[in-house]
Design an enzyme around this catalytic site. Structure first.
Site, short mmCIF file in Angstrom:
data_model
loop_
_atom_site.label_atom_id
_atom_site.label_comp_id
_atom_site.label_asym_id
_atom_site.label_seq_id
_atom_site.Cartn_x
_atom_site.Cartn_y
_atom_site.Cartn_z
N ALA A 66 0.87 -1.17 0.00
CA ALA A 66 0.00 0.00 0.00
C ALA A 66 0.91 1.23 0.00
O ALA A 66 2.05 1.16 0.47
CB ALA A 66 -0.87 -0.01 1.25
N GLY A 112 0.38 -4.94 0.80
CA GLY A 112 -0.79 -4.97 -0.08
C GLY A 112 -0.52 -5.67 -1.40
O GLY A 112 -1.45 -6.17 -2.04
N GLU A 115 -0.89 -9.23 -0.62
CA GLU A 115 -2.33 -9.42 -0.34
C GLU A 115 -3.13 -9.45 -1.65
O GLU A 115 -4.07 -10.23 -1.78
CB GLU A 115 -2.82 -8.32 0.60
CG GLU A 115 -2.28 -8.52 2.02
CD GLU A 115 -2.54 -7.34 2.95
OE1 GLU A 115 -2.18 -6.21 2.57
OE2 GLU A 115 -3.12 -7.54 4.03
N GLU A 135 4.29 -5.18 7.37
CA GLU A 135 3.52 -4.14 8.07
C GLU A 135 3.97 -3.89 9.50
O GLU A 135 4.01 -2.74 9.94
CB GLU A 135 2.02 -4.49 8.04
CG GLU A 135 1.34 -4.22 6.70
CD GLU A 135 1.44 -5.38 5.73
OE1 GLU A 135 2.24 -6.32 5.96
OE2 GLU A 135 0.72 -5.36 4.72
N1 COA Z 1 4.63 3.11 -0.54
C1 COA Z 1 5.04 4.26 -1.09
N2 COA Z 1 6.17 4.38 -1.80
C2 COA Z 1 6.90 3.27 -1.99
C3 COA Z 1 6.54 2.03 -1.44
C4 COA Z 1 5.33 1.97 -0.70
N3 COA Z 1 4.88 0.82 -0.17
N4 COA Z 1 7.48 1.11 -1.78
C5 COA Z 1 8.39 1.76 -2.50
N5 COA Z 1 8.06 3.07 -2.64
C6 COA Z 1 8.79 4.13 -3.34
C7 COA Z 1 9.99 4.62 -2.57
O1 COA Z 1 9.59 5.56 -1.59
C8 COA Z 1 10.83 5.21 -3.67
O2 COA Z 1 10.29 6.45 -4.04
P1 COA Z 1 11.25 7.74 -4.27
O3 COA Z 1 12.16 7.33 -5.40
O4 COA Z 1 10.29 8.82 -4.64
O5 COA Z 1 11.97 7.95 -3.00
C9 COA Z 1 10.59 4.25 -4.83
O6 COA Z 1 9.35 3.60 -4.53
C10 COA Z 1 11.66 3.20 -4.99
O7 COA Z 1 11.81 2.50 -3.76
P2 COA Z 1 13.20 2.32 -3.01
O8 COA Z 1 12.90 2.10 -1.56
O9 COA Z 1 14.12 3.44 -3.34
O10 COA Z 1 13.73 0.97 -3.68
P3 COA Z 1 14.75 -0.09 -3.06
O11 COA Z 1 15.11 -0.99 -4.18
O12 COA Z 1 15.83 0.60 -2.30
O13 COA Z 1 13.89 -0.91 -1.98
C11 COA Z 1 11.94 -2.07 -1.16
C12 COA Z 1 12.82 -1.73 -2.39
C13 COA Z 1 10.72 -2.82 -1.71
C14 COA Z 1 12.72 -2.99 -0.21
C15 COA Z 1 11.52 -0.79 -0.43
O14 COA Z 1 10.98 0.12 -1.39
C16 COA Z 1 10.48 -0.98 0.65
O15 COA Z 1 10.80 -1.47 1.73
N6 COA Z 1 9.22 -0.54 0.39
C17 COA Z 1 8.15 -0.58 1.36
C18 COA Z 1 7.63 -1.98 1.52
C19 COA Z 1 6.55 -2.02 2.57
O16 COA Z 1 6.77 -1.80 3.74
N7 COA Z 1 5.32 -2.32 2.12
C20 COA Z 1 4.20 -2.48 2.99
C21 COA Z 1 3.41 -1.25 3.08
S1 COA Z 1 2.06 -1.46 4.20
#
Ligand code: COA
Length: 260
Positions: A66, A112, A115, A135
Site C-alpha cells: 500500500a 498490499g 495481499e 507491516e
Molecule cells: N509506498 C510508497 N512508496 C513506496 C513504497 C510503498 N509501499 N514502496 C516503494 N516506494 C517508493 C519509494 O519511496 C521510492 O520512491 P522515491 O524514489 O520517490 O523515494 C521508490 O518507490 C523506490 O523504492 P526504493 O525504496 O528506493 O527501492 P529499493 O530498491 O531501495 O527498496 C523495497 C525496495 C521494496 C525494499 C523498499 O521500497 C520498501 O521497503 N518498500 C516498502 C515496503 C513495505 O513496507 N510495504 C508495505 C506497506 S504497508
C-alpha cells in the site's frame, strides 16, 4: 476505458491488467485501487475475456505494498476505513470474481502487493520475486486480508513467522510453501501464465465460475461449502455448456463451449 495508474488490454481471450507506477514500485494508492476495481469489473463482464492475468510493470516489483505516503498521518477511524474500503473494492472483489485471475508475481510483492496476489485465484512467480508482509515493521498490521489469506495458503505457523518477523521469502521458498504454484525466469513468466490460461480457456467458463464459488465457500464463515457445491453442481445441468461438454465427449470430439 483510460487509466492513469494501470494498463489494461485484451488479446486472445486474456485480459492483462498491469499496475503501472514503476517509479513507486507499483505501490497501491487510493486511485490505483479504484482503477484496479474498475478494470477487474470491466474484464469480468467482457464476453471476450476468459482469463485475467495481473502483473506489475517494470523489472523490479509486482507491487511493493500500500502507498505508505497516503496513510502515514491517518487516525484510528481513517485506518479502519482504509482497510474496509480496500477489502471491499479490490481484495474480496477479485477473490470472488467468476473469471479466473492469475497473479504473475514479477518482483517484490510486499504488504498490499502480496495481499493482492493472494486474493487472486492462484499465483506464478519469476525467480527474482520476493514476498512478505512487512507491516509490523511500520507499526501496523496487514489490513487487506493478509492475516486471513496467508495462513489459509501456507499454514498458521509459517504465516505467523512471516507476519511477526516482517521478513521476505524468495520465490523458491514461496513455491515450497505452496504460496505460488510455479517459478520461472522473468522472461518466461507471462508466457507461463498464458500457457496455463490456454488450458483453462478450453474448459467451460460457466462451470469454472461455479467451481470458483464452491471452492471459495470453504473459506466463508457460516457457509456450508458442501451445500454450495451441491447447488452449483446442480445448476450446471441446466447449462448449454453441460449439454455441449457431454455431447462432445460421447461423439468423441473436442467440446466447443458456448459459454452459457
Ligand atoms: N509506498 C510508497 N512508496 C513506496 C513504497 C510503498 N509501499 N514502496 C516503494 N516506494 C517508493 C519509494 O519511496 C521510492 O520512491 P522515491 O524514489 O520517490 O523515494 C521508490 O518507490 C523506490 O523504492 P526504493 O525504496 O528506493 O527501492 P529499493 O530498491 O531501495 O527498496 C523495497 C525496495 C521494496 C525494499 C523498499 O521500497 C520498501 O521497503 N518498500 C516498502 C515496503 C513495505 O513496507 N510495504 C508495505 C506497506 S504497508
Amino acid at each position: 476505458m483510460t487509466y492513469e495508474n494501470i494498463l489494461s488490454k485484451t488479446e486472445n481471450g486474456i485480459t492483462y491488467i498491469t499496475i503501472n507506477r514503476p517509479s513507486k514500485l507499483n505501490a497501491l494508492n487510493k486511485a490505483t485501487i479504484q482503477e484496479l476495481h474498475d478494470a477487474f469489473e470491466a474484464a469480468d463482464t467482457d464476453k471476450d475475456t476468459k482469463v485475467i492475468i495481473v502483473t506489475g510493470s517494470g523489472e523490479k516489483a509486482f507491487v511493493a505494498g500500500a502507498d505508505i505516503s497516503e496513510f502515514a498521518d491517518f487516525d484510528v477511524k481513517q485506518g479502519e476505513n482504509l482497510a474496509a474500503k480496500g477489502q471491499e473494492l479490490l481484495f474480496n472483489f477479485v477473490e470472488n470474481l467468476g473469471t479466473p485471475v492469475i497473479a504473475a508475481v514479477n518482483g517484490f510483492a510486499l504488504g498490499g502487493g502480496l495481499e493482492l496476489a493472494m486474493a487472486c485465484h492462484f499465483r506464478v512467480a519469476s525467480d527474482n520475486a520476493r514476498m512478505g508482509l512487512p507491516e509490523v515493521s511500520l507499526g501496523v498490521i496487514p489490513g487487506y486480508g493478509g492475516t486471513q489469506r496467508l495462513p489459509q495458503l501456507i499454514g498458521k505457523g509459517r504465516a505467523m513467522e512471516m507476519v511477526m518477523t516482517a521478513g521476505m521469502i524468495d520465490a523458491q521458498t514461496a513455491h515450497n510453501y505452496g504460496l505460488v504454484n510455479h517459478v520461472t525466469t522473468q522472461e518466461e513468466l507471462i508466457p507461463l501464465a498464458e500457457k496455463i490460461a490456454g488450458k483453462i480457456m478450453r474448459n467451460s467458463s460457466v462451470a469454472i465460475k461455479g467451481a470458483i464459488k464452491a471452492v471459495n465457500a470453504n473459506y466463508q464463515d457460516g457457509v456450508n461449502g458442501f451445500n454450495v457445491e451441491i447447488t452449483e453442481f446442480g445448476n450446471c445441468f441446466g447449462t448449454a455448456d453441460f449439454k455441449e461438454g457431454t455431447t462432445a465427449f460421447l461423439e468423441k470430439r473436442q467440446a466447443d463451449f458456448p459459454g452459457e
